[in-house]
Write a protein that holds these residues in place. Structure first.
Motif, PDB file in Angstrom:
ATOM      1  N   ARG B  49       0.798  -1.274  -0.110  1.00  0.00           N
ATOM      2  CA  ARG B  49       0.016  -0.062   0.082  1.00  0.00           C
ATOM      3  C   ARG B  49       0.893   1.367  -0.173  1.00  0.00           C
ATOM      4  N   ALA B  52       1.762   1.860  -3.340  1.00  0.00           N
ATOM      5  CA  ALA B  52       0.451   2.431  -4.249  1.00  0.00           C
ATOM      6  C   ALA B  52       0.187   3.817  -3.995  1.00  0.00           C
ATOM      7  N   LEU B  54      -1.278   4.664  -0.865  1.00  0.00           N
ATOM      8  CA  LEU B  54      -2.350   4.397  -0.013  1.00  0.00           C
ATOM      9  C   LEU B  54      -1.992   4.688   1.447  1.00  0.00           C
ATOM     10  N   PRO B  74      -1.724   8.715  -5.371  1.00  0.00           N
ATOM     11  CA  PRO B  74      -1.972   7.329  -5.901  1.00  0.00           C
ATOM     12  C   PRO B  74      -2.209   7.525  -7.491  1.00  0.00           C
ATOM     13  N   VAL B  79       0.547   3.115 -11.178  1.00  0.00           N
ATOM     14  CA  VAL B  79       0.531   1.440 -10.783  1.00  0.00           C
ATOM     15  C   VAL B  79      -0.894   1.023 -10.555  1.00  0.00           C
ATOM     16  N   LEU B  81      -3.527  -1.698  -8.642  1.00  0.00           N
ATOM     17  CA  LEU B  81      -3.635  -2.434  -7.800  1.00  0.00           C
ATOM     18  C   LEU B  81      -4.915  -3.578  -8.002  1.00  0.00           C
ATOM     19  N   PHE B  83      -7.094  -5.799  -5.793  1.00  0.00           N
ATOM     20  CA  PHE B  83      -7.489  -5.817  -4.163  1.00  0.00           C
ATOM     21  C   PHE B  83      -8.038  -6.923  -4.030  1.00  0.00           C
ATOM     22  N   SER B  85     -10.540  -8.062  -2.414  1.00  0.00           N
ATOM     23  CA  SER B  85     -11.837  -7.969  -2.465  1.00  0.00           C
ATOM     24  C   SER B  85     -12.388  -7.665  -3.979  1.00  0.00           C
ATOM     25  N   ALA B  87     -12.440  -4.770  -5.524  1.00  0.00           N
ATOM     26  CA  ALA B  87     -13.083  -3.618  -5.638  1.00  0.00           C
ATOM     27  C   ALA B  87     -13.476  -3.176  -6.895  1.00  0.00           C
ATOM     28  N   LEU B  88     -14.553  -3.842  -7.221  1.00  0.00           N
ATOM     29  CA  LEU B  88     -15.380  -3.506  -8.698  1.00  0.00           C
ATOM     30  C   LEU B  88     -16.324  -2.564  -8.228  1.00  0.00           C
ATOM     31  N   TYR B  89     -16.596  -1.492  -9.296  1.00  0.00           N
ATOM     32  CA  TYR B  89     -17.576  -0.379  -8.913  1.00  0.00           C
ATOM     33  C   TYR B  89     -19.009  -1.145  -9.213  1.00  0.00           C
ATOM     34  N   ARG B 148      -9.204  -4.783 -15.390  1.00  0.00           N
ATOM     35  CA  ARG B 148      -8.957  -3.397 -15.018  1.00  0.00           C
ATOM     36  C   ARG B 148      -7.591  -2.966 -14.799  1.00  0.00           C
TER      37      ARG B 148
END
Lengths: 124, 355
Positions: B49, B52, B54, B74, B79, B81, B83, B85, B87-89, B148
């Motif tokens: 992170r 990245a 963050l 960021p 770069v 990342l 995730f 999980s 992190a799709l919108y 993505r």
């Protein structure tokens, strides 16, 4: 309202930053749309509360032109309630007109309201 | 494509009493697949992170292609990342999810279409493009998240345990695919995992972290065959390396239970040592032989292609890897022989490898 924003996972916002968005635009394009059900609920309930508010209006408003709809009910019932019979036809018609904006708002935000209320009871 | 360097990077979170990342120095070569491996809380995700953008390091510097990035937002680091999980919108279709970074970069609709279609074909997710993330399975979401990241052709891929939400079968399959894809694209990749099998199979090199500190950096073979200390030794490999207390006696090491094995050359010190033996570094014999240590079988665990024989050496349990046709019954006496090149010696107090 805060709960709805808290329920938007932080990594969604971070993903948008890494995709190249500024913090402000990530908020506008990712966080707000994801929280829109919550915003819909809060907007709908706030409108309803303001629309039906009586006590504050009685205290604060003295100009006839500015009086809100609930005050019109109040005035009608008060002036008619003494010696004459209350015109229930008039009151019922006013009731319908009073409900129209609320129904329009509800129909417009219905999906958001339902989802938002469900979400608020079980988390997003 | 880019080189990445951590230079003496430290980070401590205010609520913790020890640093999450402690003086990490690490170089990642152009096009390399580097795995950050460690148990949960070892600082691997924090290290990722920070790269990245963050998290901010308390001290030290992080460089991409020789240029410090710690002061960059960021969005300016280029770069990508993936995730844990994904992190799709959730409010966008799969196509909109994949083209979001391209939209941000103001590519024209035609350019976006071409690039998204190409990546979708590469990952075999063309038919998913009109759907919403909520309509996808875990494996499909994982591919979309990967798409993505790939579509924008970043300088560095960062992956934070991207396989941990997949079921076991899909995980093994995706592991192979991801490694092949990374070699095909040639993009520098840093991959965080707590799964040593993932690290061994995917990484060009593995950086093992514990308690915020880099324990060892090396190729999978190197880390497996020559673990740097008593943290790395049992952490890598399944079943793990057998670690046994030992003492020095002339040219021999005497293990618990009186097992004498030949000492590797150049071992200094005599007391307070431990010997590490991989399960495949022990040969199991059925008949007594000179120099072989008698022991008793506790239980055999057949795994199809091999059998793990659990052996009691005094009160120490050893795991021995044998061929599929060797499965002694519990209580059977057996005789152990250590392969000379498989004997690892560690200092018991510091944990450091001595050979």
């Amino acid at each position: 309202m805060k709960n709805f924003f808290d329920n938007v996972p932080r990594y969604l916002e971070e993903a948008a930053w890494l995709d190249g968005r500024s913090k402000l635009r990530a908020l506008a394009e990712i966080v707000l749309p994801v929280a829109r059900n919550g915003i819909g609920v809060v907007a709908g309930l706030s409108f309803l509360a303001a629309w039906a508010e009586v006590l504050m209006m009685i205290i604060l408003i003295d100009s006839q032109d500015l009086k809100t709809v609930p005050l019109a009910f109040y005035e009608t019932l008060r002036t008619q309630g003494g010696y004459t019979e209350v015109q229930y036809g008039l009151v019922a018609a006013m009731g319908v007109l009073y409900a129209v904006p609320v129904m329009i708002i509800f129909l417009a935000t219905r999906r958001m309201m339902v989802r938002g209320l469900i979400a608020s009871s079980r988390g997003l | 494509m880019a080189r990445v360097a951590y230079d003496d990077v430290s980070k401590r979170f205010p609520t913790q009493d020890r640093p999450a990342v402690d003086r990490l120095t690490l170089d990642v070569a152009n096009g390399e697949f580097l795995v950050l491996l460690g148990p949960s809380g070892c600082g691997k995700t924090t290290a990722l992170r920070m790269l990245a953008g963050l998290e901010y390091p308390d001290s030290g510097d992080i460089l991409i292609d020789g240029r410090s990035v710690v002061r960059l937002e960021p969005k300016d680091r280029d770069v990508a990342l993936v995730f844990q999980s994904y992190a799709l919108y959730p409010h966008m279709s799969v196509r909109d999810n994949i083209q979001y970074p391209l939209r941000v970069r103001k590519l024209t609709a035609a350019e976006r279409l071409t690039k998204v279609d190409r990546v979708a074909d590469l990952l075999g997710i063309r038919q998913l493009l009109p759907r919403r993330p909520a309509q996808l399975s875990g494996g499909e979401q994982q591919r979309v998240a990967l798409a993505r990241a790939i579509v924008r052709e970043p300088r560095v891929f960062l992956m934070d345990e991207p396989l941990s939400n997949l079921d076991a079968k899909l995980r093994t399959h995706t592991r192979t695919e991801l490694k092949a894809l990374q070699k095909q694209l040639g993009v520098t990749t840093i991959f965080v995992t707590h799964d040593q099998a993932e690290a061994m199979t995917m990484g060009d090199r593995i950086a093992v972290l514990d308690a915020g500190k880099l324990q060892q950096l090396g190729t999978p073979d190197n880390v497996y065959q020559r673990p740097a200390n008593l943290f790395v030794a049992p952490f890598i490999g399944s079943p793990p390396m057998n670690i046994v207390d030992a003492s020095r006696d002339g040219e021999a090491l005497v293990l618990t239970g009186g097992w004498r094995v030949e000492a590797p050359r150049g071992i200094a010190g005599s007391d307070g040592i431990k010997v590490g033996l991989r399960p495949e570094a022990i040969d199991l014999e059925r008949a007594p032989a000179s120099g072989a240590q008698p022991a008793e079988v506790l239980v055999s665990e057949p795994l199809g292609s091999e059998v793990i024989v659990n052996v009691m050496l005094g009160d120490v349990l050893l795991k021995v890897r044998t061929g599929p046709d060797v499965r002694p019954d519990p209580g059977t006496p057996v005789f152990l022989r250590a392969r000379p090149d498989g004997v690892r010696v560690f200092d018991a107090s510091s944990g450091a490898a001595l050979n």
